[in-house]
Write an enzyme that holds these catalytic residues in place. Sequence first.
Site, mmCIF file in Angstrom:
data_model
loop_
_atom_site.group_PDB
_atom_site.id
_atom_site.type_symbol
_atom_site.label_atom_id
_atom_site.label_comp_id
_atom_site.label_asym_id
_atom_site.label_seq_id
_atom_site.Cartn_x
_atom_site.Cartn_y
_atom_site.Cartn_z
ATOM 1 N N LYS A 177 0.814 -1.220 0.000
ATOM 2 C CA LYS A 177 0.000 0.000 0.000
ATOM 3 C C LYS A 177 0.843 1.265 0.000
ATOM 4 C CE LYS A 177 -4.451 -1.499 1.432
ATOM 5 N NZ LYS A 177 -5.403 -1.523 2.549
ATOM 6 N N LYS A 196 -12.473 -8.334 -8.557
ATOM 7 C CA LYS A 196 -13.022 -8.522 -7.225
ATOM 8 C C LYS A 196 -13.967 -7.366 -6.879
ATOM 9 C CE LYS A 196 -11.471 -8.774 -2.480
ATOM 10 N NZ LYS A 196 -10.456 -8.813 -1.485
ATOM 11 N N LYS A 253 -15.615 -1.414 -3.348
ATOM 12 C CA LYS A 253 -16.143 -0.057 -3.441
ATOM 13 C C LYS A 253 -15.191 0.837 -4.238
ATOM 14 C CE LYS A 253 -17.670 3.711 -0.478
ATOM 15 N NZ LYS A 253 -19.125 3.768 -0.358
#
Length: 324
Positions: free
Chosen positions: A115, A193, A196
């Site tokens: 990340k 996948k 949101k």
Amino acid sequence: MAKKEVILSGMQPTGKLHLGNYEGALKNWVRLQHEYDCFYCIVDWHSLTSDYEDTSDLQERIKEMTIDYLAAGLDPERCTIFVQSDVKEHAELHLLFSMIIPTPWLERVPSYKEKKEELGLDSYGFLGYPLLQAADILIYKANYVPVGKDQAPHVELTREVARRFNNLYAEVFPEPQELLTTFPVVPGVDGRKMSKSYNNDICLADSPELTASKLKKMFTDPQKLRKGDPGRPDICPVYDLVQIYNPDYEEVCRRCKTGELGCVEDKTNLAKFMNAALAPVREKRRELEAKPDYIEEVLKNGAGRARKRAAETMREVKEAMHLR
Ligand code: TRP
């Protein structure tokens, strides 16, 4: 009666939950509340490690998520639903852990490296993400943590933190295990996948019409252009949903392969089954939307129960460390 084993899990307050959250986590949480002493935490502090810029709708996201939890069947009489920042003890334990855990333990957690690159995150709090998670889990002395595979390294680190604390001071924490369950694959409407952030999701809160129109646009086997063309269910994302919601999925598979079944009809049927399956959740959702005071009360009571348990653990922690 033997004391029930403890479960803790958490989700970031992303707002309205989608079918991936529902099929992948929430349904399992609902089952677990009958057998374990369950704590379900909405981790608002964790969400600030990446989404700190615009927090204007944070309370709204927490409320929507709580509504989805309750609509999906979490029962506040059977489990403890609460917001992380309502229980300040999580922050206190996180601080103490930050003193005893070497930074390299955090730097080698896979999600940190990934990340950091992907989202350009570099804050102090972001590095400490898994340590805050360890505090969430250990403060309730949880035995099990129901999570997806991606979270396994965080639970592993949690065990290492527990071991280190226990070795340094006193046996306070049990070593928690992840509870991996096999979930159905829930693809989003673009075949990736469901997420949101990919904007490819179908929400519990969506109307039946919106659900049908999202499905209508969903990606299918690119080689099946019209009814009559033989399809390949094994590579078609719609078929992953058909397997979850359409009881006749074997027949759908056969008719798709022969070309007898067109994608339009397939999707129309799927929408019918999906909407039927979600109808009770959506109905309950509507009822809850009309009762904002009740939602607040659930979170308030949950926080009260969680705080009591967290405070007990903190007393032991401080005693072990000779703190006041
Ligand atoms: N890291 C988890 C996720 O992104 C959220 C989380 C925070 C969590 N604290 C937790 C999950 C404690 C389980 C237990 O999904």
